[in-house]
Write a protein that holds these residues in place. Structure first.
Motif, PDB file in Angstrom:
ATOM      1  N   GLU A 191       1.086  -1.145  -0.224  1.00 12.65           N
ATOM      2  CA  GLU A 191       0.396  -0.083  -0.069  1.00 12.65           C
ATOM      3  C   GLU A 191       0.902   1.699   0.695  1.00 12.65           C
ATOM      4  OE1 GLU A 191      -2.171  -0.487   3.338  1.00 12.65           O
ATOM      5  OE2 GLU A 191      -3.933  -1.849   2.206  1.00 12.65           O
ATOM      6  N   LYS A 192       2.035   1.498   0.862  1.00 15.40           N
ATOM      7  CA  LYS A 192       2.731   2.093   0.735  1.00 15.40           C
ATOM      8  C   LYS A 192       3.807   2.864  -0.704  1.00 15.40           C
ATOM      9  CE  LYS A 192       4.667   1.673   5.455  1.00 15.40           C
ATOM     10  NZ  LYS A 192       4.936   1.020   6.072  1.00 15.40           N
ATOM     11  N   LEU A 193       4.231   1.568  -1.262  1.00 15.10           N
ATOM     12  CA  LEU A 193       4.659   1.165  -2.723  1.00 15.10           C
ATOM     13  C   LEU A 193       3.142   2.243  -3.181  1.00 15.10           C
ATOM     14  CD1 LEU A 193       7.058   0.997  -4.558  1.00 15.10           C
ATOM     15  CD2 LEU A 193       6.295  -0.947  -4.603  1.00 15.10           C
TER      16      LEU A 193
ATOM     17  N   LEU B 282       2.202   2.716 -10.287  1.00 13.40           N
ATOM     18  CA  LEU B 282       1.641   1.264  -9.591  1.00 13.40           C
ATOM     19  C   LEU B 282      -0.365   2.249  -9.135  1.00 13.40           C
ATOM     20  CD1 LEU B 282       4.385  -0.217  -7.439  1.00 13.40           C
ATOM     21  CD2 LEU B 282       3.613  -0.392  -9.708  1.00 13.40           C
ATOM     22  N   LYS B 283      -0.846   3.495  -8.617  1.00 16.67           N
ATOM     23  CA  LYS B 283      -1.795   3.126  -8.020  1.00 16.67           C
ATOM     24  C   LYS B 283      -3.072   3.473  -9.041  1.00 16.67           C
ATOM     25  CE  LYS B 283      -2.371   6.191  -4.960  1.00 16.67           C
ATOM     26  NZ  LYS B 283      -2.450   8.020  -4.282  1.00 16.67           N
ATOM     27  N   LYS B 284      -2.691   4.092 -10.328  1.00 25.22           N
ATOM     28  CA  LYS B 284      -3.130   3.329 -12.050  1.00 25.22           C
ATOM     29  C   LYS B 284      -3.426   2.321 -12.244  1.00 25.22           C
ATOM     30  CE  LYS B 284      -2.014   5.446 -16.058  1.00 25.22           C
ATOM     31  NZ  LYS B 284      -1.279   6.429 -17.281  1.00 25.22           N
ATOM     32  N   ARG B 285      -2.332   1.127 -11.622  1.00 27.54           N
ATOM     33  CA  ARG B 285      -2.275  -0.198 -12.211  1.00 27.54           C
ATOM     34  C   ARG B 285      -3.287  -0.855 -11.481  1.00 27.54           C
ATOM     35  NH1 ARG B 285       2.087  -3.101 -14.508  1.00 27.54           N
ATOM     36  NH2 ARG B 285       0.225  -4.611 -14.863  1.00 27.54           N
TER      37      ARG B 285
ATOM     38  N   LYS C 166      -9.391  -4.696  -3.232  1.00 25.50           N
ATOM     39  CA  LYS C 166      -8.180  -4.086  -3.574  1.00 25.50           C
ATOM     40  C   LYS C 166      -7.317  -4.855  -2.742  1.00 25.50           C
ATOM     41  CE  LYS C 166      -5.454  -0.197  -1.605  1.00 25.50           C
ATOM     42  NZ  LYS C 166      -5.875   1.209  -0.969  1.00 25.50           N
ATOM     43  N   SER C 167      -7.217  -5.986  -1.897  1.00 26.34           N
ATOM     44  CA  SER C 167      -6.409  -6.597  -1.224  1.00 26.34           C
ATOM     45  C   SER C 167      -5.603  -7.530  -2.395  1.00 26.34           C
ATOM     46  CB  SER C 167      -7.031  -6.832   0.229  1.00 26.34           C
ATOM     47  OG  SER C 167      -7.771  -8.108  -0.022  1.00 26.34           O
ATOM     48  N   PHE C 168      -6.923  -8.110  -2.751  1.00 25.41           N
ATOM     49  CA  PHE C 168      -6.714  -9.518  -3.931  1.00 25.41           C
ATOM     50  C   PHE C 168      -5.954  -8.197  -5.167  1.00 25.41           C
ATOM     51  CE2 PHE C 168      -9.901 -11.909  -2.757  1.00 25.41           C
ATOM     52  CZ  PHE C 168      -9.198 -12.440  -1.635  1.00 25.41           C
ATOM     53  N   ALA C 169      -5.955  -7.579  -5.111  1.00 23.60           N
ATOM     54  CA  ALA C 169      -5.359  -7.020  -6.640  1.00 23.60           C
ATOM     55  C   ALA C 169      -4.145  -6.366  -6.117  1.00 23.60           C
ATOM     56  CB  ALA C 169      -6.455  -5.109  -7.271  1.00 23.60           C
ATOM     57  N   LEU C 170      -4.157  -5.868  -4.905  1.00 22.38           N
ATOM     58  CA  LEU C 170      -2.642  -5.850  -4.718  1.00 22.38           C
ATOM     59  C   LEU C 170      -1.669  -6.799  -4.456  1.00 22.38           C
ATOM     60  CD1 LEU C 170      -3.235  -3.354  -0.990  1.00 22.38           C
ATOM     61  CD2 LEU C 170      -1.983  -2.665  -3.034  1.00 22.38           C
ATOM     62  N   LYS C 171      -2.005  -7.605  -3.748  1.00 17.34           N
ATOM     63  CA  LYS C 171      -1.381  -9.710  -4.235  1.00 17.34           C
ATOM     64  C   LYS C 171      -0.899  -9.419  -5.439  1.00 17.34           C
ATOM     65  CE  LYS C 171      -0.206 -13.238  -1.699  1.00 17.34           C
ATOM     66  NZ  LYS C 171      -0.821 -14.099   0.025  1.00 17.34           N
ATOM     67  N   ALA C 172      -1.532  -9.290  -6.665  1.00 12.79           N
ATOM     68  CA  ALA C 172      -1.744  -9.398  -8.648  1.00 12.79           C
ATOM     69  C   ALA C 172      -0.693  -8.792  -8.573  1.00 12.79           C
ATOM     70  CB  ALA C 172      -3.038  -8.912  -8.357  1.00 12.79           C
TER      71      ALA C 172
ATOM     72  N   GLU D  26       4.702  -7.188 -10.635  1.00 19.67           N
ATOM     73  CA  GLU D  26       5.873  -5.552 -10.448  1.00 19.67           C
ATOM     74  C   GLU D  26       6.713  -5.489  -9.647  1.00 19.67           C
ATOM     75  OE1 GLU D  26       4.977  -3.420 -13.202  1.00 19.67           O
ATOM     76  OE2 GLU D  26       3.695  -4.573 -14.159  1.00 19.67           O
ATOM     77  N   VAL D  27       6.619  -6.128  -8.184  1.00 15.45           N
ATOM     78  CA  VAL D  27       8.000  -6.764  -7.864  1.00 15.45           C
ATOM     79  C   VAL D  27       8.254  -7.930  -7.603  1.00 15.45           C
ATOM     80  CG1 VAL D  27       7.811  -6.504  -4.792  1.00 15.45           C
ATOM     81  CG2 VAL D  27       6.508  -5.393  -6.245  1.00 15.45           C
ATOM     82  N   ALA D  28       7.439  -8.868  -7.410  1.00 16.54           N
ATOM     83  CA  ALA D  28       8.641 -10.529  -6.642  1.00 16.54           C
ATOM     84  C   ALA D  28       9.553 -10.998  -8.096  1.00 16.54           C
ATOM     85  CB  ALA D  28       7.579 -11.024  -7.255  1.00 16.54           C
ATOM     86  N   ASP D  29       9.826 -11.355  -7.783  1.00 19.45           N
ATOM     87  CA  ASP D  29      11.062 -11.923  -8.988  1.00 19.45           C
ATOM     88  C   ASP D  29      11.896 -10.753 -10.042  1.00 19.45           C
ATOM     89  OD1 ASP D  29      10.421 -14.405  -8.347  1.00 19.45           O
ATOM     90  OD2 ASP D  29       8.271 -14.518  -8.866  1.00 19.45           O
ATOM     91  N   SER D  30      12.559 -10.057  -9.211  1.00 18.40           N
ATOM     92  CA  SER D  30      13.316  -8.842  -9.968  1.00 18.40           C
ATOM     93  C   SER D  30      12.552  -8.051 -11.352  1.00 18.40           C
ATOM     94  CB  SER D  30      14.015  -9.694 -10.769  1.00 18.40           C
ATOM     95  OG  SER D  30      15.517 -10.337 -10.244  1.00 18.40           O
ATOM     96  N   GLY D  31      11.466  -7.750 -10.259  1.00 18.73           N
ATOM     97  CA  GLY D  31       9.870  -6.896 -10.819  1.00 18.73           C
ATOM     98  C   GLY D  31      10.920  -5.817 -11.224  1.00 18.73           C
ATOM     99  N   PRO D  32      10.035  -4.867 -11.672  1.00 23.70           N
ATOM    100  CA  PRO D  32      10.941  -2.936 -12.438  1.00 23.70           C
ATOM    101  C   PRO D  32      10.888  -2.231 -10.706  1.00 23.70           C
ATOM    102  CG  PRO D  32       8.823  -4.199 -13.017  1.00 23.70           C
ATOM    103  CD  PRO D  32       8.985  -5.054 -12.855  1.00 23.70           C
TER     104      PRO D  32
END
Length: 61
Positions: A9-11, A18-21, A33-39, A44-50
């Motif tokens: 949420e902070k990110l 990210l907010k737009k996505r 929202k909670s499921f969308a954040l995890k997706a 975008e974050v896990a596995d060397s994401g941007p």
């Protein structure tokens, strides 16, 4: 690296792209929202994401 909803949420609040996505995910896929954040985390974050480095910095605070 583990998923933390509060860090994600902070990110999202720090990164306008990210907010737009997040809003697009919630609308197009009809996700709560909670499921969308995890997706967003997995795409975008896990596995060397941007946004991995920014997420790790939040995790270290």
């Amino acid at each position: 690296m583990r998923y933390f909803k509060s860090n994600m949420e902070k990110l999202v609040n720090q990164e306008p792209e990210l907010k737009k996505r997040l809003k697009v995910l919630m609308k197009e896929m009809e996700l709560e929202k909670s499921f969308a954040l995890k997706a967003l985390y997995h795409s975008e974050v896990a596995d060397s994401g941007p946004y991995m480095k920014q997420y790790q910095e939040l995790d270290n605070q």
